[in-house]
Design an enzyme around this catalytic site. Structure first.
Site, PDB file in Angstrom:
ATOM      1  N   TYR A  62     -13.034  39.423 -72.550  1.00  0.00           N
ATOM      2  CA  TYR A  62     -13.972  38.736 -71.661  1.00  0.00           C
ATOM      3  C   TYR A  62     -15.350  39.407 -71.792  1.00  0.00           C
ATOM      4  CZ  TYR A  62     -16.166  37.202 -67.339  1.00  0.00           C
ATOM      5  OH  TYR A  62     -17.042  36.686 -66.437  1.00  0.00           O
ATOM      6  N   ASP A 101      -5.248  42.574 -68.426  1.00  0.00           N
ATOM      7  CA  ASP A 101      -5.981  41.555 -67.684  1.00  0.00           C
ATOM      8  C   ASP A 101      -5.172  40.264 -67.820  1.00  0.00           C
ATOM      9  OD1 ASP A 101      -7.629  39.456 -66.916  1.00  0.00           O
ATOM     10  OD2 ASP A 101      -9.458  40.367 -67.692  1.00  0.00           O
ATOM     11  N   LYS A 133     -10.276  32.814 -60.767  1.00  0.00           N
ATOM     12  CA  LYS A 133      -9.786  31.811 -61.704  1.00  0.00           C
ATOM     13  C   LYS A 133      -8.506  31.159 -61.155  1.00  0.00           C
ATOM     14  CE  LYS A 133     -13.273  33.593 -63.847  1.00  0.00           C
ATOM     15  NZ  LYS A 133     -13.171  34.656 -64.841  1.00  0.00           N
TER      16      LYS A 133
HETATM   17  C1  LIG Z   1     -13.769  35.922 -65.088  1.00  0.00           C
HETATM   18  C2  LIG Z   1     -13.019  36.968 -65.791  1.00  0.00           C
HETATM   19  C3  LIG Z   1     -13.205  38.325 -65.481  1.00  0.00           C
HETATM   20  C4  LIG Z   1     -14.252  38.801 -64.494  1.00  0.00           C
HETATM   21  O1  LIG Z   1     -13.952  38.406 -63.206  1.00  0.00           O
HETATM   22  P1  LIG Z   1     -15.060  38.082 -62.079  1.00  0.00           P
HETATM   23  O2  LIG Z   1     -14.245  37.612 -60.948  1.00  0.00           O
HETATM   24  O3  LIG Z   1     -15.977  37.035 -62.655  1.00  0.00           O
HETATM   25  O4  LIG Z   1     -15.784  39.360 -61.832  1.00  0.00           O
HETATM   26  C5  LIG Z   1     -12.418  39.247 -66.138  1.00  0.00           C
HETATM   27  N1  LIG Z   1     -11.501  38.880 -67.051  1.00  0.00           N
HETATM   28  C6  LIG Z   1     -11.302  37.593 -67.379  1.00  0.00           C
HETATM   29  C7  LIG Z   1     -10.275  37.242 -68.398  1.00  0.00           C
HETATM   30  C8  LIG Z   1     -12.055  36.595 -66.772  1.00  0.00           C
HETATM   31  O5  LIG Z   1     -11.860  35.319 -67.120  1.00  0.00           O
END
Ligand SMILES: *Cc1c(COP(=O)(O)O)cnc(C)c1O
Length: 381
Positions: free
Chosen positions: A98, A171, A196
């Site tokens: 990301y 993640d 998300k």
């Molecule tokens: C959006 C995202 C992040 C960061 O998260 P935020 O809530 O925007 O700070 C980290 N990892 C992935 C895979 C993401 O899609």
């Protein structure tokens, strides 16, 4: 309890005061003490809030972990995690990250002397080679990766990392625990952008960490309070509400993604398309082994580069051009100029994030409408 039942009932008893079936939103920054340091478990809203604690326990249950911590954003969770690693620590990270994670890693490299090596983790041998190059504090990865949906063998990488004494952090934002539970496959920590799929409705920014081991919980809770990147009680309520429908939403997202991936595969205006649920995906067998479903993200490369990609974007009517993903409404992203613009062009292109690349977050609209939208926009590309 099975997964869908856990989402609603694990660690979520009815409110003991009133019997309310949903966790009340405790909008209180501080809590009364009957005498100095005598309280009912809550002191100050940064260190703990009852609504947040319900969410944190529910997140732990969803990810098969022993403790959960909620944050004000995914990057807030990452910032707090990185506080663990002193100057000179070495991180081995997946090379298809990301963009915001990459930016923060690079900041820590420049500002705090943390060493970071980016590795193509689709081949565990490369991970082994990177680990052999020196002591490693953390192995950090995403799978499926963003935006190219490459799959990392979680069991294999966790085994190698643990042999080298490194902590394994995954993640899990793209898959969500409905489709993949890294702790069950050997990870020590799971990170989320709850913005998300977990929140799921594009109405909050949030993050989370879930820990495998209960004895890490105190240290991480200390950091959560010390750094202070905590979510509001109202946002905690919204993530909890999203979590309740995660199972049904992920099944609907997948139906949409399958319909869209089918349009893309073999289309004459498409140079390449990526969806782990398609047998044509080079790592489909591995995805099947470690995932219960394949999610709602489909990425593809339009033939004709940036101009053709922009024409495709203009032709869409149901998909909205916007950063982010994982909400009930379909979104489209042009990684090279939006989510991955912070990654230098050379680095970006070396990893396949070309100017023709388009990432679709397929929502829960009727899959046939999404397929029609993509087909129509490709006609004008
Ligand atoms: C959006 C995202 C992040 C960061 O998260 P935020 O809530 O925007 O700070 C980290 N990892 C992935 C895979 C993401 O899609």
């Amino acid at each position: 309890m099975r997964f869908d039942t856990r989402l609603l009932h694990a660690a979520q008893p009815a409110d003991p005061l009133t019997g309310a079936v949903n966790a009340p939103i405790y909008l209180s920054s501080t809590f009364r003490q009957s005498a100095p340091n005598r309280n009912q478990g809550y002191v100050y809203g940064r260190s703990g809030n009852p609504t947040r604690h319900v969410l944190e326990a529910a997140l732990a249950a969803a990810e098969s972990g022993s403790a959960g911590l909620a944050f004000s954003s995914g990057l807030g969770a990452l910032t707090t995690l990185l506080e663990q690693f002193p100057t000179g620590s070495r991180i081995v990270a997946v090379d298809d990250l990301y963009g915001g994670t990459w930016r923060l890693f690079e900041h820590h490299r420049r500002q705090f002397g943390v060493r970071i090596d980016y590795v193509d983790m689709t081949d565990p041998a490369r991970v082994a080679a990177a680990l052999a190059a020196g002591p490693t504090a953390m192995v950090y990865l995403e799978t499926p990766t963003n935006p190219l949906l490459r799959i990392v063998d979680l069991r294999a990488v966790a085994r190698l990392a643990h042999r080298a004494g490194a902590v394994v952090v995954v993640d899990n934002t793209f898959a969500s625990p409905a489709n993949q539970r890294p702790i069950e496959l050997g990870a020590d920590l799971v990170l989320h952008s709850t913005t998300k799929y977990l929140g799921g409705h594009s109405d909050i920014i949030g993050g989370a960490l879930v820990l495998r081991d209960a004895h890490d919980a105190e240290r991480y809770a200390w950091l959560q309070n010390a750094v202070g990147a905590v979510p509001s009680p109202f946002d905690c309520f919204l993530v909890l509400r999203g979590l309740h429908t995660l199972g049904v939403r992920m099944r609907a997202h997948e139906q949409s993604a399958r319909a869209v991936a089918e349009v893309l595969e073999g289309h004459r205006k498409v140079r390449a398309s990526y969806y782990p649920g398609r047998p044509s995906h080079p790592q489909h067998a591995l995805a099947r082994r470690q995932m219960d479903g394949f999610g709602g993200i489909v990425t593809f490369e339009v033939a004709g580069g940036r101009r053709a990609a922009f024409r495709f974007l203009r032709g869409l009517e149901v998909f909205t051009l916007a950063e982010s993903l994982g909400g009930v409404e379909s979104l489209v992203d042009h990684p090279a100029s939006m989510t991955h613009a912070s990654v230098p062009r050379r680095e970006r292109e070396a990893h396949g994030v070309t100017d023709g690349l388009v990432r679709l977050s397929c929502g829960i609209e009727d899959p046939a409408d999404l397929a029609d939208d993509v087909r129509h926009a490709l006609g004008g590309a």
